[in-house]
Design an enzyme around this catalytic site. Sequence first.
Site, PDB file in Angstrom:
ATOM      1  N   GLU A 127       0.839  -1.191   0.000  1.00 20.62           N
ATOM      2  CA  GLU A 127       0.000   0.000   0.000  1.00 20.62           C
ATOM      3  C   GLU A 127       0.882   1.253   0.000  1.00 20.62           C
ATOM      4  OE1 GLU A 127      -2.599   0.646   3.355  1.00 20.62           O
ATOM      5  OE2 GLU A 127      -3.934   1.895   2.189  1.00 20.62           O
ATOM      6  N   HIS A 297      -6.747  -2.466  15.041  1.00 24.58           N
ATOM      7  CA  HIS A 297      -6.892  -1.636  13.841  1.00 24.58           C
ATOM      8  C   HIS A 297      -6.771  -2.495  12.580  1.00 24.58           C
ATOM      9  CE1 HIS A 297      -6.206   2.184  11.537  1.00 24.58           C
ATOM     10  NE2 HIS A 297      -5.593   1.331  10.722  1.00 24.58           N
ATOM     11  N   GLU A 298      -5.726  -3.276  12.520  1.00 24.62           N
ATOM     12  CA  GLU A 298      -5.496  -4.052  11.290  1.00 24.62           C
ATOM     13  C   GLU A 298      -6.560  -5.135  11.114  1.00 24.62           C
ATOM     14  OE1 GLU A 298      -3.581  -2.547   9.456  1.00 24.62           O
ATOM     15  OE2 GLU A 298      -2.503  -1.365  10.960  1.00 24.62           O
TER      16      GLU A 298
HETATM   17  N1  BES Z   1      -2.995   0.796   5.943  1.00 26.44           N
HETATM   18  C1  BES Z   1      -2.210   1.349   6.988  1.00 26.44           C
HETATM   19  C2  BES Z   1      -0.739   1.313   6.723  1.00 26.44           C
HETATM   20  C3  BES Z   1      -0.288   2.235   5.647  1.00 26.44           C
HETATM   21  C4  BES Z   1      -0.229   3.563   5.911  1.00 26.44           C
HETATM   22  C5  BES Z   1       0.096   1.785   4.418  1.00 26.44           C
HETATM   23  C6  BES Z   1       0.189   4.414   4.934  1.00 26.44           C
HETATM   24  C7  BES Z   1       0.505   2.625   3.421  1.00 26.44           C
HETATM   25  C8  BES Z   1       0.548   3.961   3.679  1.00 26.44           C
HETATM   26  C9  BES Z   1      -2.441   0.618   8.302  1.00 26.44           C
HETATM   27  O1  BES Z   1      -3.704   0.061   8.453  1.00 26.44           O
HETATM   28  C10 BES Z   1      -2.311   1.649   9.376  1.00 26.44           C
HETATM   29  O2  BES Z   1      -3.165   2.478   9.474  1.00 26.44           O
HETATM   30  N2  BES Z   1      -1.230   1.616  10.131  1.00 26.44           N
HETATM   31  C11 BES Z   1      -0.968   2.608  11.147  1.00 26.44           C
HETATM   32  C12 BES Z   1      -1.133   2.049  12.511  1.00 26.44           C
HETATM   33  C13 BES Z   1      -2.541   2.163  12.972  1.00 26.44           C
HETATM   34  C14 BES Z   1      -2.765   1.452  14.268  1.00 26.44           C
HETATM   35  C15 BES Z   1      -2.986   3.585  13.135  1.00 26.44           C
HETATM   36  C16 BES Z   1       0.440   3.062  10.950  1.00 26.44           C
HETATM   37  O3  BES Z   1       1.152   2.412  10.198  1.00 26.44           O
HETATM   38  O4  BES Z   1       0.822   4.057  11.544  1.00 26.44           O
HETATM   39 ZN    ZN Z   2      -5.178   1.412   8.785  1.00 25.46          ZN
END
Ligand code: BES
Ligand code: ZN
Length: 846
Positions: A127, A297-298
């Site tokens: 992503e 979250h995930e």
């Molecule tokens: N989908 C995101 C990770 C992501 C973020 C991929 C930006 C590509 C670009 C994932 O679900 C996410 O939100 N991760 C957060 C942690 C979450 C608990 C807030 C992160 O990586 O900070």
């Molecule tokens: Zn997320």
Amino acid sequence: MADPYRLPTTVVPSTYALVLEPDLEAATFAGEVSIQVEVVEATSEVVLNALDLQLDTAEVDGRPAEVTLDAEHGRATLRLAEPVGPGPAEVHLRFRGTLNDKLRGFYRSTFKDSTGTEHTIATTQFESTDARRAFPCWDEPALKATFAVTLVVPDDLLAVSNAAVVSETTLGDGRRRVVFEPTMKMSTYLVAFIVGPLAATDAVDVDGVPLRVIAPPERIALAPFALEAGAFALRAYSDFFGIPYPGGKLDLVAIPDFAFGAMENLGCVTFRETALLADEPLASRAELQRVADVVNHEIAHMWFGDLVTMKWWNGIWLNEAFATFMELKATDAFRPEWDRWTSFGVERAAAFAVDSLAATRPIEFPVVSPAEAEGMFDVLTYQKGCAVMRMLEQYVGEDGFRDGLRLYMAAHAYGNTETSDLWDAIEQATGQPVRATMDSWILQGGFPLVTATLSADGVAVTLDQESFRFLPDRVVEEHVPLWSVPVVLRTSTGDVQRVLLDQRSRTVPLDTKADWVVVNAGASGFYRVRYAPALLAALLGDLAAAKLTPLERHALASDTHAAMLAGMAPVADLLEVIRALAGDDDPDVWTSLASCLAFLVRVAHGTEAEDLATALVREVARPALGRVGWDPVEGEGARTATLRGVLVALLGGPGQDPEVRARAKALFECWLADRASVPPDLVDPVLHTTGRLSDPADYDRILQRFRSAATPQEEVSTLVALSSVEDPALFARTVELYLSSEVRTQNAPQALAVALRSVVGGALAWESVTQHWAEINERYPSNSISRLLSGLAAQASPALAADARAFLIDHPIPQGAKQVAQTLETMDVNARFLTEVGSTLPDALR
Ligand code: BES
Ligand code: ZN
């Protein structure tokens, strides 16, 4: 003109059969993919995505195609001598690539075991648009397909992917072929494969779903807490969404080098180690909460995001905001004593701060290029997005909100949606004007300030809304923003009334005559409140009777702090609120007060007001620490332990309290001798307080602990604690360490952000960052540069603000332009406070 970043819709994929063979030593991979497609219109050109790949052969239905690559747009065009279709066809490609060190696409991560031997992992992070770096594909979220992955790997390595293993065959030459089941129909950005010397826990059976944690072998003992949280979440979500978990199995995988916190690959979620692995008895509540939050979250994304997906990247905010909302709901149910919604209400301050700037942005905006999609991952997406969702839920009611969601999930499973589809479903379930209300929050930046005036006879309250800004707008907006504000009122008689404030001003008759009224009762509304002076006096005068909830008490302090920063309220108002709340015993309220107090100490630094500001901290926080005491009391609960940590950090840091510092130093000695001898919630405050004292011998001992950390959290805590030192020579060593290869590129940006925040060392850290700018941009993950710079937002020096602005004009970062503008404006806000209000501080504090 056709958008060069979008693929033509003449050919669409339905299934991928993908074979990959990574060579971990050489850091390369070779692959082969067969893609079943539907040719919608006859064409002699097939366009798909590929980036940094070498395409060796390309065939469509067995006929060779000529390949041209367009690196700028990440595309490959396959040209055929004769047209193909319409109808089904097969695209077949062989390709090769490099396992990169940039934590994106198919990349390399390494770790050392306790004997010092280095091990290599090949892993993926796709992503938003990096699947195309691992295999040629139609890399857009709406082009869903099934993926049948096969990995050819060395015999002794573990191989995992989205789905369960169907077969493993030894090839007899030290390699084996691992075939995985086909996935459900899903987007390319959710595909994952990981190969490495990793260990897996036994699977926990969660109502038929096997759940495992996978990690470097020496850290697998840190898995039980995540397993417990994960099992809880799987059950809670199946129930909430009314749909079973859509993957066959679920692996939670810790990756030593990871650009983000975690990634929701279906059935194969990847995490940075601090977000998954924890030593439960020795971990602080904040560390455990982080693990539970991220796991929750995930796993929420398995439904919201993976099963139902945004049509295009402009919808990424909803994906993230909603997963954050579910994360908090699940954490709140998992550990009710953590009171997660209240701590979220306090954390939201970061989103309020950015959203008070002219450089804010609407939550949702059009996205064309990948760089624009990257710019969406910020506090406005996660925190404001989640906050407006919570505001809506609290306004329409939890049951109606959940029913709307069930409608939405059932209608769009395996499909793609626009944001408005969700509002329409909740509108259908609740009969409330959800779409119109939410559009006012997501399609324009900023938020309202609601001014409340109680009529002299106490029978009506007048509410006025206007846009809240720290600095007067530089450009006068032609369109004056207006919000549909869901206001909840609670009066001195205990009545609760709900009104939708969708005009600039509205007078609300009260059901019964009142002495005062709490506006934004429950404090889940994403707006600030200004009470007219008479009303504020009545409320503060009756604070005990008002029985404000912790979040309402926080809102009172936070709204006053913001009004002060915007020049709308004198410092004295904030001091009055702080003193009125100093008898509080709630950790979240104290977190909020601590941030107000730390701000005052920071802006007073180096002026005659400094001693007065630190004395104020001691005046209000010492009695509170006296009430909780230093030593945990049997059965006291997580909240008390957290409060103790907040108070020790406040007094040992901004409060410069000599007694607290001495005691922290003594605890530091205990901790070095035996980790278990210090209550987990005191470890960070003790490390930071000791760091500040700047004893070179202690500095070396913290550094030593960083090098031999027992857990991932300890590695980060000790690393970051080295930024607390106030001695310039030691501080310079810290910055040098952060920039060195000894610190993982996944941790350095965060550590440098902390260094940039330092009152005494920020300027020095900034100097080093500018000197190493090229290297920083070359080595660190692209998404982390603007986060690194955001540390500057704590600085108030006009000179530093000017210097940073000049540098960043000459050295722009396109993927983080908006965040950079926000950081610079925040420095201006602080600098203005310092120049305009700084001189009044001594009088106010005396
Ligand atoms: N989908 C995101 C990770 C992501 C973020 C991929 C930006 C590509 C670009 C994932 O679900 C996410 O939100 N991760 C957060 C942690 C979450 C608990 C807030 C992160 O990586 O900070
Ligand atoms: Zn997320």
